[in-house]
Every structure is written in C-alpha cells, then in structure tokens.
Scaffold this motif. Structure first.
Motif, short mmCIF file in Angstrom:
data_model
loop_
_atom_site.label_atom_id
_atom_site.label_comp_id
_atom_site.label_asym_id
_atom_site.label_seq_id
_atom_site.Cartn_x
_atom_site.Cartn_y
_atom_site.Cartn_z
N GLY A 1 58.11 -27.45 24.91
CA GLY A 1 58.22 -27.30 26.36
C GLY A 1 57.17 -28.11 27.09
N SER A 2 55.95 -28.11 26.56
CA SER A 2 54.88 -28.90 27.20
C SER A 2 55.16 -30.39 27.12
N ALA A 3 55.65 -30.84 25.96
CA ALA A 3 55.95 -32.27 25.80
C ALA A 3 57.08 -32.70 26.72
N ARG A 4 58.11 -31.86 26.86
CA ARG A 4 59.22 -32.21 27.76
C ARG A 4 58.79 -32.17 29.22
N ALA A 5 57.89 -31.25 29.57
CA ALA A 5 57.40 -31.20 30.95
C ALA A 5 56.74 -32.52 31.33
N LEU A 6 56.05 -33.11 30.37
CA LEU A 6 55.34 -34.37 30.62
C LEU A 6 56.29 -35.49 30.99
N LEU B 1 48.32 -30.81 26.61
CA LEU B 1 49.56 -31.25 27.24
C LEU B 1 49.69 -30.68 28.65
N ASN B 2 49.28 -29.41 28.83
CA ASN B 2 49.26 -28.84 30.19
C ASN B 2 48.41 -29.69 31.13
N ALA B 3 47.25 -30.09 30.64
CA ALA B 3 46.38 -30.93 31.46
C ALA B 3 47.04 -32.27 31.76
N ALA B 4 47.74 -32.82 30.77
CA ALA B 4 48.37 -34.13 30.95
C ALA B 4 49.49 -34.10 31.98
N TYR B 5 50.19 -32.95 32.10
CA TYR B 5 51.29 -32.95 33.08
C TYR B 5 50.94 -32.27 34.40
N ILE C 1 45.22 -23.95 42.02
CA ILE C 1 44.75 -22.78 41.26
C ILE C 1 45.77 -22.42 40.18
N GLY C 2 47.06 -22.39 40.55
CA GLY C 2 48.09 -22.08 39.57
C GLY C 2 48.12 -23.09 38.43
N ALA C 3 48.00 -24.36 38.76
CA ALA C 3 48.04 -25.41 37.72
C ALA C 3 46.83 -25.32 36.80
N PRO D 1 47.66 -35.06 36.78
CA PRO D 1 48.12 -36.16 37.64
C PRO D 1 48.68 -35.69 38.97
N LEU D 2 49.31 -34.50 39.00
CA LEU D 2 49.80 -33.96 40.26
C LEU D 2 48.65 -33.64 41.20
N LEU D 3 47.61 -33.01 40.65
CA LEU D 3 46.46 -32.65 41.48
C LEU D 3 45.73 -33.91 41.96
#
Length: 494
Positions: A288-293, A419-423, A377-379, A426-428
């Motif tokens: 899931g994390s890899a696909r989110a990226l 992976l969470n940090a990777a996706y 905060i959520g991210a 960049p948004l933040l």
C-alpha cells in the motif's frame, strides 16, 4: 437499563436515518437537526458507558429468533473502543458534510444512508456473536453502496459496481465460515472460552481462511483491496467515512474478533495461522505504501495509504503478543483520527481551491494555513513522527514484534515509515515552501475566503489536534492507549 442502552445507542443513528429518508429536500434545518442531535446524544450515551464499562459493568441485549439462533448486542471494552471513535467522528463528519454539501441535491437520501451506515457500524461493534456480526456487516455493505455512487456520474457508478464485486463474494465467504463452524459446535459468542475444542484442525484452518477472505475485503488486505482506491470517486465526506469510521475499520475490527474471540490466541498459535496472517498484513503494509508513492491524485494517494495503515491493526492482532495487540488496537483509534483529518483537508482543497492533484498544492499553505496545518499534522502522524499518535502505535507494534519473536516486524515498520515519508513529505514541501501559481484563487467558488465556512474547516482542525493530543497524553489513564491496555489486560491475557 443494561439491556436498553445498546439499543438506544444504535437508535441514535437508526432513528435519524429512517426519518431523514422521508424529509423533503427543502427541510434542511430539520434534517441537519436530526442528524446532529442524534450524533450528540450518541456521544453522550457512549461517554456514560465508558465510565461504566471501565468500572466492570457489562451491557447485553438478546433477541431469540429461533431456538439456537439469537441476535446479541454485547458492550465490552473492545466494542467501546470502536464505538467511541465512531461516535466522535460521526459528529464531526456530520458537521463537515452539512457544510460540504450546502445547496446540493439529494441530501435526504445521502444523510439517511449516512446515518444508517453509522448504525450498522455500531451494530458490528456491539455484536455479541457471529450471527449478529454478519447481519450488521451486511447492513453496512448495503448502506455504504448508495454513498459511494451518490454523485451518479460514470466514475461513481463504476466504483459502486467494483465495490459490490468485491464485497458480495466476501460476504459469501464469511457466511460459509460461520455456517461451517456453527454446524460443528453450535452458536459462537464473543465471550468466554473459545468453543472450538474437538473440531478437526484442518477444518479450523480452512474456516480461518474463509474468515480472512470474507472480512479481509473490507479491511482492504492485498489482493482484496481493489475497491478502495476506486471508491475515491465518492464525495470527501464519504471517503472520510469509509476510511476512518466505518468500512475498513469494520474489517479490521472483525479480524480482531475472529482471532481473539472466535479462535483464541492459543488456538491461533497452535494452528499456525497467526504468522501467515501477520505476513499478509506486512505485505499489505509495504504494498500500500509503495502504491501510494505512485499516485498523483491526492485522494488516491490517501486511499493507498489507508490500504497500508489499516493492516497495522491486523498485524497487531495476528502477532498475538500483549504489546503487539495493544499497538494494533490503539491504532484503530489513532489511524482514524489522522486519516479523517487528511480526507477532510483533501476535500477542502478540492472544493474551495479546486486543487485535486499533488502538483497543484504549491503555495497553498500560506493561503489556507488552518487546513494545511491540519493536513501536516495528519501526514506527520502517519509517518510516525513523535509525539503524534502514529508514533505510539508503531512503537508498540515494533516492541510487540520483538516480544513475539518476530524481529522482521521492525523492518516492515521501518520500511513503511520511510515510504510514508517519501509520499507525504513532498506534499508538505509543496504546500509550505514552493511559491503559489498565479492562478491559485484567494476566494472559493461562493466568493467567501478559502477557509470558510467554519463547519468545513473546524472538523479537520479538531481531529488534527486530537491526533496530537492522544500522542502527547498517551501515558494518561484516560488515553486510547490506556483503554487498549485495559482491553488486553482484562480480556486477552491469561
């Protein structure tokens, strides 16, 4: 009173649903008052039961349908963990939805099914046996499908068909598992010792697989997750409901019930089905994390993030150690707070600023500071940055993996966090550090400032602060972590 309260809690959602269906579209004040009033009363009743159940009181209601077949509502500590989250977030999602849909058509239908969905979720939490669980589990499917297709466009209708294509076979698998086991041992209640003594181990393993297939659809376990990203065609309040309050949480909660209340920890370990389930959860977490990226649409990125994050709950249940179980149970609450914040914010970005894609987020932070701060905060909580709630969950799961003799769990959590940090980072970065495009408006489509009305912006700010608060006060006896510890100490430890 002990028999009446579970019914009253369900009625606070069911009664507004049934009345709302018959309201005219121009009766908005009555509709809003019914749904908000029901949500407030529900939260009050749940608060009362929290104090009582914490002191050892048990609430139970039974309806005998035919000899040997009963609908049972039973309120234990685990049920209240789920229902408290549901009640709190239902109130905030109702406030958000009223502001989000202001002036839209078909709202009586929407809020009717919306409240019916929450009633079904409450019934799943309160289910005292497998039959009751199945009844409300199916009601949840039937009440969420109209919400997924609410827009009525091609994308929504396609998402609705995919949702049913996944959930209907899942329901058949779940029913087969229930009928098979109960034909062997009789009615199975979620209380006391597991009744499966004397049943052939091969039958129990096959039934366990059917349970995972049936419930794993709603929990979005790989490869049963395909409906969830497609359901992002639904409006933002529906996405928030699916990801944080109802469907995926019902699936994860159901797996916890099967592992601990149908089979029992000792039987799961003896059958050798816990580690394969943990491995499936780990695969789902990383996948899931890899696909989110790979996603460029904000809501689809959040959807694949949910696929990953909900499996933390399944991982904790499958490992079956005290710390892992606490980590999984508390993540049911923590993930709900963080994920609903993210979906609320994504809906505000889309509706107020016309921002749907990640590339369009540049410079939106200074222009929408409250929404962007809540999203941040959520991210960061999803990444696992302390002291936000997600860090607490991951810490307990990591310690629980070591405690259970499964050190690979720590590697999975580290990989997922990276992976969470990777996706998310960049948004933040785009929101806060890139200059805004010339075309980014200063006002929304109704000519109000972007962060108006308050009913739209207030809920994500509240849930973001809640996600931060439950991490900061994790050591408090009133925290979700303390309640999850109570559940494990009272129910699941010998």
């Amino acid at each position: 009173m002990s028999a009446l309260l579970p019914l009253l809690v369900i009625a606070t959602s069911l009664a507004p649903a049934l009345v709302t269906f018959f309201l005219r579209e121009d009766e908005a004040r009555v509709r809003n008052g019914l749904n908000l009033g029901g949500a407030v009363v529900k939260l009050g009743l749940v608060g009362f039961m929290l104090a009582e159940v914490g002191a050892g009181v048990l609430y139970e209601t039974r309806f005998d349908l035919v000899p040997g077949l009963a609908l049972v509502l039973r309120v234990d500590a685990l049920a209240l963990l789920f229902v408290t989250l549901s009640a709190f977030l239902w109130l905030l999602t109702t406030i958000y939805a009223i502001a989000y849909f202001e002036g839209s058509p078909d709202l009586s239908r929407f809020f009717g099914f919306f409240s019916l969905c929450v009633a079904a979720t409450t019934g799943i939490a309160f289910a005292g046996n497998l039959v009751t669980f199945f009844v409300f589990y199916e009601l949840l499917t039937l009440s969420t499908w109209p919400l997924v297709v609410h827009k009525g466009n091609a994308a929504s209708l396609s998402a609705g068909r995919r949702y049913l294509a996944y959930t209907m076979p899942g329901s058949a698998a779940l029913l087969a598992a229930i009928v098979w086991l109960e034909s062997e041992v009789g009615p199975i209640a979620f209380a006391g010792a597991s009744p499966l003594e004397g049943v052939d181990d091969t039958k129990l393993r096959l039934a366990f697989v059917l349970f995972v297939l049936g419930i794993g659809v709603k929990a979005a376990l790989v490869p049963l997750h395909g409906w969830l990203p497609a359901a992002m065609a639904a409006p933002a309040p529906v996405s928030a409901l699916l990801h944080a309050v109802a469907v995926v949480k019902a699936g994860a909660f159901g797996i916890v019930r099967v592992v601990y209340d149908v089979y029992g920890i000792a039987r799961v370990e003896a059958l050798g089905v816990g580690v394969p389930l943990a491995a499936l959860a780990a695969i789902t977490i990383v996948y899931g994390s890899a696909r989110a990226l790979q996603q460029s649409d904000i809501k689809r990125r959040l959807a694949f993030s949910t696929v990953s994050q909900v499996s933390y709950i399944v991982l904790g249940a499958a490992l079956a150690g005290p710390f892992a179980t606490i980590g999984g149970l508390v993540h049911l609450v923590h993930q709900g707070l963080m994920k609903i914040t993210l979906f609320f914010c994504a809906g505000i970005f889309a509706e107020r600023a016309g921002v749907h894609a990640i590339d369009e987020l540049a410079g939106i932070g200074p222009r929408m500071p409250w929404t962007a701060s809540a999203f941040s905060i959520g991210a960061m909580g999803m990444i696992g940055i302390p002291p936000i709630a997600g860090f607490v969950s991951k810490w307990y799961l990591g310690v629980g993996g070591l405690q259970a003799g499964q050190p690979w769990v720590v590697g999975v959590l580290v990989a997922s966090s990276l992976l969470n940090a990777a996706y998310f980072l960049p948004l933040l970065y785009r929101m806060w550090f890139l200059p805004p495009p010339e075309a980014l408006p200063a006002r929304g489509p109704d000519e109000r400032p972007l962060e108006r009305p308050l009913g739209l912006v207030g809920p994500p700010v509240v849930t973001a602060l809640a996600a931060l608060a439950v991490g900061l006060v994790a050591a408090s006896p009133l925290s979700p972590l303390a309640w999850a510890t109570l559940i494990v100490e009272r129910t699941y430890l010998p």
